[in-house]
Design an enzyme around this catalytic site. Structure first.
Site, PDB file in Angstrom:
ATOM      1  NE  ARG A 129      -8.310   0.597   4.994  1.00 33.53           N
ATOM      2  CZ  ARG A 129      -7.846   1.933   5.079  1.00 33.53           C
ATOM      3  NH1 ARG A 129      -7.968   2.586   6.073  1.00 33.53           N
ATOM      4  NH2 ARG A 129      -7.436   2.553   3.950  1.00 33.53           N
ATOM      5  CB  SER A 171      -8.318  -5.927  -3.810  1.00 41.76           C
ATOM      6  OG  SER A 171      -8.742  -4.817  -4.192  1.00 41.76           O
ATOM      7  CB  THR A 172     -12.487  -8.681  -5.376  1.00 40.21           C
ATOM      8  OG1 THR A 172     -12.472  -8.604  -4.276  1.00 40.21           O
ATOM      9  CG2 THR A 172     -12.080 -10.177  -5.567  1.00 40.21           C
ATOM     10  CD  GLU A 173     -13.065  -5.455  -2.498  1.00 38.04           C
ATOM     11  OE1 GLU A 173     -12.043  -5.722  -2.296  1.00 38.04           O
ATOM     12  OE2 GLU A 173     -13.961  -6.294  -2.783  1.00 38.04           O
ATOM     13  CG  ASN A 174      -7.070  -2.878  -6.165  1.00 40.47           C
ATOM     14  OD1 ASN A 174      -6.120  -3.845  -5.648  1.00 40.47           O
ATOM     15  ND2 ASN A 174      -7.608  -1.864  -5.332  1.00 40.47           N
ATOM     16  CG  ASP A 214      -1.891   0.822   1.179  1.00 39.63           C
ATOM     17  OD1 ASP A 214      -2.160   1.562   0.001  1.00 39.63           O
ATOM     18  OD2 ASP A 214      -2.634   1.264   2.393  1.00 39.63           O
ATOM     19  NE  ARG A 217      -7.133   1.338  -6.373  1.00 41.95           N
ATOM     20  CZ  ARG A 217      -6.079   1.761  -5.567  1.00 41.95           C
ATOM     21  NH1 ARG A 217      -4.894   1.989  -6.181  1.00 41.95           N
ATOM     22  NH2 ARG A 217      -5.903   1.442  -4.297  1.00 41.95           N
ATOM     23  N   GLY A 275       0.173   5.105  -4.492  1.00 45.54           N
ATOM     24  CA  GLY A 275      -0.200   6.426  -5.074  1.00 45.54           C
ATOM     25  C   GLY A 275      -0.046   7.409  -4.362  1.00 45.54           C
ATOM     26  NE  ARG A 288      -3.105  -1.181   4.655  1.00 43.03           N
ATOM     27  CZ  ARG A 288      -4.191  -1.175   4.093  1.00 43.03           C
ATOM     28  NH1 ARG A 288      -5.088  -2.158   4.631  1.00 43.03           N
ATOM     29  NH2 ARG A 288      -4.652  -0.563   2.985  1.00 43.03           N
ATOM     30  CG  HIS A 290       0.365   1.228  -9.089  1.00 38.83           C
ATOM     31  ND1 HIS A 290      -0.088   1.071  -7.873  1.00 38.83           N
ATOM     32  CD2 HIS A 290      -0.626   1.774  -9.815  1.00 38.83           C
ATOM     33  CE1 HIS A 290      -1.005   1.350  -7.374  1.00 38.83           C
ATOM     34  NE2 HIS A 290      -1.756   1.962  -8.666  1.00 38.83           N
TER      35      HIS A 290
HETATM   36  C1  FPP Z   1      -2.068   0.037  -3.185  1.00 35.50           C
HETATM   37  O1  FPP Z   1      -1.578   1.074  -3.457  1.00 35.50           O
HETATM   38  C2  FPP Z   1      -1.548  -0.869  -4.628  1.00 35.50           C
HETATM   39  C3  FPP Z   1      -2.109  -1.510  -5.525  1.00 35.50           C
HETATM   40  C4  FPP Z   1      -3.600  -1.336  -5.497  1.00 35.50           C
HETATM   41  C5  FPP Z   1      -1.460  -2.283  -6.571  1.00 35.50           C
HETATM   42  C6  FPP Z   1      -0.271  -2.746  -6.149  1.00 35.50           C
HETATM   43  C7  FPP Z   1       0.345  -3.536  -7.339  1.00 35.50           C
HETATM   44  C8  FPP Z   1       1.671  -3.520  -7.582  1.00 35.50           C
HETATM   45  C9  FPP Z   1       3.019  -2.862  -6.442  1.00 35.50           C
HETATM   46  C10 FPP Z   1       2.433  -3.834  -8.862  1.00 35.50           C
HETATM   47  C11 FPP Z   1       1.926  -5.472  -9.114  1.00 35.50           C
HETATM   48  C12 FPP Z   1       2.768  -6.070  -9.990  1.00 35.50           C
HETATM   49  C13 FPP Z   1       3.498  -7.320  -9.789  1.00 35.50           C
HETATM   50  C14 FPP Z   1       4.545  -7.510 -10.634  1.00 35.50           C
HETATM   51  C15 FPP Z   1       3.310  -7.962  -8.686  1.00 35.50           C
HETATM   52  P1  FPP Z   1      -2.374   2.657  -3.272  1.00 35.50           P
HETATM   53  O2  FPP Z   1      -2.323   2.714  -5.080  1.00 35.50           O
HETATM   54  O3  FPP Z   1      -3.908   2.154  -2.796  1.00 35.50           O
HETATM   55  O4  FPP Z   1      -1.648   3.628  -2.707  1.00 35.50           O
HETATM   56  P2  FPP Z   1      -2.426   4.780  -2.196  1.00 35.50           P
HETATM   57  O5  FPP Z   1      -3.151   4.338  -0.935  1.00 35.50           O
HETATM   58  O6  FPP Z   1      -1.072   5.797  -1.598  1.00 35.50           O
HETATM   59  O7  FPP Z   1      -3.511   5.402  -3.054  1.00 35.50           O
END
Ligand code: FPP
Length: 242
Positions: free
Chosen positions: A196, A68-71, A23, A74, A26, A190, A40
């Site tokens: 959470r 995740s199933t929720e992602n 996490d 986005r 972003g 985390r 990412h």
């Molecule tokens: C959460 O951070 C991250 C994700 C939803 C995606 C994680 C995926 C990767 C790191 C790439 C996966 C690729 C491989 C090769 C395993 P966020 O976007 O929610 O961060 P934020 O809370 O700061 O917005």
């Protein structure tokens, strides 16, 4: 076998299974005035660094929450950037066939495009005999979705007359989950200052030690993992006993 790197705690105290919630990508990007997708990309680099470090110190099972199933909610551009990182990884991972590492995909693969589905299936098949470490990628994963699937599967067996309701045990349920071949999670990490579990491995983490830190995932380093392992080794795990 001698480990490539000395772990920060005695080897016999290492968790058998560590789960990571990746996490903060972003926020990492925003702080630098970059698009979220850059976060990412950097997060995927961190993922590879941490996989390497876990293997070097002798962790046997690691699981990363990649999607995740929720992602799916986005923006399209962000979803497709994450899908592309997975595609690149599936190509790259072929270089690691000598690493004796098994790759398992946890999640509902039916949600993905045919090339990714096929790529996930091929890598699982081609690494299934490797034994030194198991690397699990949770993609289109949600614990409630997983448990709902397990309940449905067991209900079908009951309906077909192959399973008696009184024979449903915790073990039967564990065996109906994506993680059927894995030990329970010992340590759940985390980063990014959120406290959470976000629908990640809820059944498997029933007795996991939870570790939270403020580092954003792209900045998460072996040093942060060492700190988590040292904290873990100091916890007194009682599993409901005294
Ligand atoms: C959460 O951070 C991250 C994700 C939803 C995606 C994680 C995926 C990767 C790191 C790439 C996966 C690729 C491989 C090769 C395993 P966020 O976007 O929610 O961060 P934020 O809370 O700061 O917005």
């Amino acid at each position: 076998m001698a480990k490539a790197k000395q772990p920060p705690i005695p080897a016999e105290m290492l968790p058998k299974h560590i789960a990571f919630i990746m996490d903060g990508n972003g926020r990492w990007a925003k702080k630098r005035g970059l698009p979220r997708t850059a976060g990412h990309t950097e997060g995927a680099r961190t993922f590879k660094k941490i996989v390497r470090y876990c293997k070097d110190i002798g962790i046997e099972n690691i699981t990363f929450y990649a999607f995740s199933t929720e992602n799916w909610k986005r923006p399209d551009e962000e979803v497709s950037a994450i899908m592309n990182l997975m595609r690149e990884y599936l190509v790259e991972v072929r270089r690691y066939m000598t690493e004796n590492t098994r790759l398992i995909v946890l999640g509902d693969k039916s949600g993905f495009s045919p090339d990714l589905r096929q790529g996930f299936a091929a890598i699982e098949e081609d690494t299934k005999h490797f034994t030194e470490m198991t690397l699990n990628l949770a993609v289109n994963y949600g614990a409630r979705h997983e448990m709902t699937g397990a309940v449905r599967q067991l209900a079908q067996q009951v309906q077909a007359g192959t399973l008696a309701p009184e024979d449903i045990t915790e073990d039967t349920i564990s065996q109906a989950l994506y993680t059927k071949e894995l030990p329970d999670v010992d340590l759940m990490i985390r980063p990014s200052g959120e406290y959470r579990l976000s629908n990640f491995l809820l059944w498997q983490s029933a007795y996991a030690e939870l570790y939270f830190c403020d580092t954003l995932w792209p900045d998460f380093s072996p040093k942060d993992l060492d700190a988590a392992l040292i904290a873990y080794a100091q916890r007194n795990r009682r599993f409901g006993g005294v």
